[in-house]
Design an enzyme around this catalytic site. Structure first.
Site, short mmCIF file in Angstrom:
data_model
loop_
_atom_site.label_atom_id
_atom_site.label_comp_id
_atom_site.label_asym_id
_atom_site.label_seq_id
_atom_site.Cartn_x
_atom_site.Cartn_y
_atom_site.Cartn_z
N GLU A 152 -6.53 -3.73 106.68
CA GLU A 152 -6.69 -3.92 105.22
C GLU A 152 -7.77 -4.97 104.93
O GLU A 152 -7.70 -5.72 103.97
CB GLU A 152 -5.36 -4.23 104.53
CG GLU A 152 -4.46 -2.99 104.53
CD GLU A 152 -3.48 -2.91 103.39
OE1 GLU A 152 -3.74 -3.46 102.32
OE2 GLU A 152 -2.45 -2.25 103.60
N GLU A 200 -14.18 4.69 108.27
CA GLU A 200 -14.82 5.64 109.18
C GLU A 200 -15.40 4.83 110.33
O GLU A 200 -15.57 3.61 110.21
CB GLU A 200 -15.92 6.42 108.44
CG GLU A 200 -15.35 7.22 107.28
CD GLU A 200 -16.41 8.04 106.52
OE1 GLU A 200 -17.59 8.04 106.94
OE2 GLU A 200 -16.03 8.66 105.51
N THR A 217 -3.44 4.51 109.86
CA THR A 217 -2.07 4.13 110.23
C THR A 217 -1.09 5.22 109.82
O THR A 217 -1.16 5.73 108.70
CB THR A 217 -1.71 2.79 109.54
OG1 THR A 217 -2.68 1.83 109.91
CG2 THR A 217 -0.34 2.31 109.97
N1 COS Z 1 -11.00 -3.53 92.02
C1 COS Z 1 -11.71 -2.59 91.36
N2 COS Z 1 -13.06 -2.48 91.45
C2 COS Z 1 -13.68 -3.35 92.25
C3 COS Z 1 -13.00 -4.34 92.98
C4 COS Z 1 -11.61 -4.42 92.85
N3 COS Z 1 -10.90 -5.34 93.51
N4 COS Z 1 -13.92 -5.06 93.69
C5 COS Z 1 -15.11 -4.53 93.42
N5 COS Z 1 -14.97 -3.49 92.56
C6 COS Z 1 -16.05 -2.64 92.01
C7 COS Z 1 -17.30 -3.42 91.70
O1 COS Z 1 -17.25 -3.96 90.38
C8 COS Z 1 -18.38 -2.38 91.83
O2 COS Z 1 -18.43 -1.56 90.70
P1 COS Z 1 -19.73 -1.62 89.69
O3 COS Z 1 -20.89 -1.24 90.54
O4 COS Z 1 -19.41 -0.59 88.66
O5 COS Z 1 -19.76 -3.02 89.19
C9 COS Z 1 -17.86 -1.49 92.96
O6 COS Z 1 -16.42 -1.69 93.01
C10 COS Z 1 -18.44 -1.84 94.31
O7 COS Z 1 -18.18 -3.21 94.52
P2 COS Z 1 -19.08 -4.10 95.49
O8 COS Z 1 -20.53 -3.92 95.16
O9 COS Z 1 -18.52 -5.48 95.48
O10 COS Z 1 -18.82 -3.37 96.88
P3 COS Z 1 -19.29 -3.71 98.34
O11 COS Z 1 -19.88 -2.47 98.91
O12 COS Z 1 -20.12 -4.96 98.36
O13 COS Z 1 -17.91 -3.93 99.10
C11 COS Z 1 -16.05 -5.18 99.93
C12 COS Z 1 -16.97 -4.85 98.76
C13 COS Z 1 -16.78 -5.71 101.14
C14 COS Z 1 -15.14 -6.26 99.39
C15 COS Z 1 -15.23 -3.92 100.30
O14 COS Z 1 -16.07 -2.95 100.90
C16 COS Z 1 -14.09 -4.21 101.23
O15 COS Z 1 -13.03 -4.67 100.79
N6 COS Z 1 -14.27 -3.93 102.53
C17 COS Z 1 -13.20 -3.96 103.46
C18 COS Z 1 -12.56 -2.64 103.48
C19 COS Z 1 -11.21 -2.69 104.02
O16 COS Z 1 -10.38 -3.48 103.61
N7 COS Z 1 -10.95 -1.80 104.96
C20 COS Z 1 -9.70 -1.67 105.54
C21 COS Z 1 -9.19 -0.31 105.18
S1 COS Z 1 -7.48 -0.26 104.96
S2 COS Z 1 -6.73 -0.41 106.74
#
Ligand code: COS
Length: 387
Positions: free
Chosen positions: A371, A134, A165
């Site tokens: 991503e 968002e 996309t």
């Molecule tokens: N698979 C499954 N679950 C996962 C995971 C994974 N790879 N990574 C983390 N989780 C789980 C965590 O265990 C946590 O669950 P619990 O609270 O039950 O333990 C939950 O998901 C939230 O994880 P976390 O606290 O690490 O989340 P954050 O808000 O800190 O965010 C990042 C993590 C920054 C890594 C994530 O928001 C991210 O990848 N951001 C980028 C988004 C992105 O790629 N956007 C592009 C969109 S596609 S074009």
């Protein structure tokens, strides 16, 4: 323990994968490459590519056989994306985003929902997109505001998503929305939304630096009402499904990056062997030789890491975070370096639209951003290493 086994085939793709590469390279060169320049200049959807990919069954080879797909493995899917990206990154988003838009469903959805969606993706009748980001929740995806509330036998969605996309081209959208605002990341659920669902609106398209042939749209949900069974998995599991999806699809962005880098390298090699200055081809200057060697070395390293990440995802290994992010991050940084070097080797000509390397350089840039930015990839890697 015995070494020296004559059947040793580690680090060698199976014959069928090499045959697949040959087939998709041939198709890409004949039916996709001729339109890439015009698609970019006019910022129009690569319809010829879509038709060619569908006609040859390369539009979504990842769909499981049980749902009328080919059930191709993750390395095979990477090879398809890589070879299309070698000639046109915009067109490579057709197979790549079909995978991204259905991976959550494949990993966590019910068989009934899979049966509703996947056969049409496999046949090419429909495409799928992924709607997580968002305006104010990009890297911090869990900060999303789009809401979904249960009303009788329906879910009602309100809010908006951006940078989607193939938005407007796709029929199905995997949409993440907050179902319980008190639970943070564990209050997010995932849904399959159809383009004809009441209250679903495709907003304006972005004007972009590259991948101009792939529309990037805003989506609006205005009391968008969908049947209750369109939820993917259990309520509250949507954020985990979204991140698990990315574990499987970040290597496909790596594949796209390897493809565009290879495309630029191939163009550069042909050019430096032809271009003459100071009475000889510029390929005979050591400064140029070293650049070409470095470019090829980096592409090869990135390709190996991408296939390794894809193979580990295919094997269903846990803790894919490090390798998946590393493969996307390394390959996209390589793509940016190699395409920039390709423009450099073409000199003034490389800066013009007479040659494809300027488009490749613009297209490569997005692989460091979508991503998950490469800063987020490094964060994911560091968390995996240091937890
Ligand atoms: N698979 C499954 N679950 C996962 C995971 C994974 N790879 N990574 C983390 N989780 C789980 C965590 O265990 C946590 O669950 P619990 O609270 O039950 O333990 C939950 O998901 C939230 O994880 P976390 O606290 O690490 O989340 P954050 O808000 O800190 O965010 C990042 C993590 C920054 C890594 C994530 O928001 C991210 O990848 N951001 C980028 C988004 C992105 O790629 N956007 C592009 C969109 S596609 S074009």
């Amino acid at each position: 323990m015995a070494f020296g086994n004559p059947d040793f085939d580690l680090f060698q793709l199976p014959e069928e994968h090499e045959a697949l590469r040959e087939a998709i390279r041939d198709l890409s060169e004949k039916a996709i490459a001729p339109y890439a320049k015009e698609v970019d200049e006019k910022a129009r959807f690569p319809e010829e590519a879509r038709e060619a990919l569908v006609a040859s069954g390369f539009n979504a080879i990842h769909v499981p056989e049980q749902f009328d797909g080919q059930g191709a493995d993750s390395v095979a899917a990477c090879i398809v994306i890589e070879e299309v990206a070698r000639v046109d990154v915009s067109a490579s988003l057709i197979p790549a985003v079909n995978k991204l838009g259905t991976m959550g469903l494949i990993l966590a959805g019910s068989d009934e929902l899979k049966a509703q969606v996947l056969p049409s993706i496999a046949s090419g009748e429909a495409m799928a997109s992924y709607a997580l980001s968002e305006r104010e929740a990009g890297s911090d995806a869990a900060a999303m505001k789009t809401r979904a509330r249960k009303e009788g036998d329906s879910w009602v969605l309100n809010g908006s998503k951006c940078w989607i996309t193939n938005g407007g081209q796709s029929t199905w959208y995997t949409v993440m929305a907050v179902t319980d605002p008190d639970k943070g990341a564990n209050g997010i659920s995932a849904f399959m939304v159809h383009k004809d669902d009441e209250g679903f609106v495709v907003g304006p398209l972005e004007h972009k630096l590259g991948i101009k042939g792939s529309p990037t749209a805003e989506l609006y949900f205005e009391n968008c009402t969908i049947p209750a069974d369109r939820i993917i998995g259990e309520e509250g599991t949507g954020f985990k499904t979204a991140l698990a999806t990315l574990d499987h699809t970040r290597p496909t962005i790596g594949a796209q990056a390897v493809g565009v880098a290879q495309g630029a390298l191939d163009q550069a090699i042909a050019y430096v062997k032809d271009r003459k200055q100071f009475g000889k081809t510029i390929s005979q200057f050591q400064g140029v030789e070293f650049m070409i060697a470095d470019m090829a070395m980096k592409v090869e390293a990135a390709r190996l890491m991408v296939y390794t990440a894809a193979a580990r995802a295919e094997r269903g290994e846990k803790n894919l975070g490090f390798i998946s992010s590393a493969s996307k991050c390394l390959a996209s940084d390589v793509a940016m370096e190699v395409t920039t070097d390709a423009v450099q080797l073409f000199g003034g000509a490389g800066y013009t639209t007479d040659f494809p390397v300027e488009r490749m350089m613009r297209d490569a840039k997005i692989t460091q951003i979508y991503e998950g930015t490469n800063q987020i990839q490094r964060m994911v890697m560091a968390r995996a290493l240091l937890r």
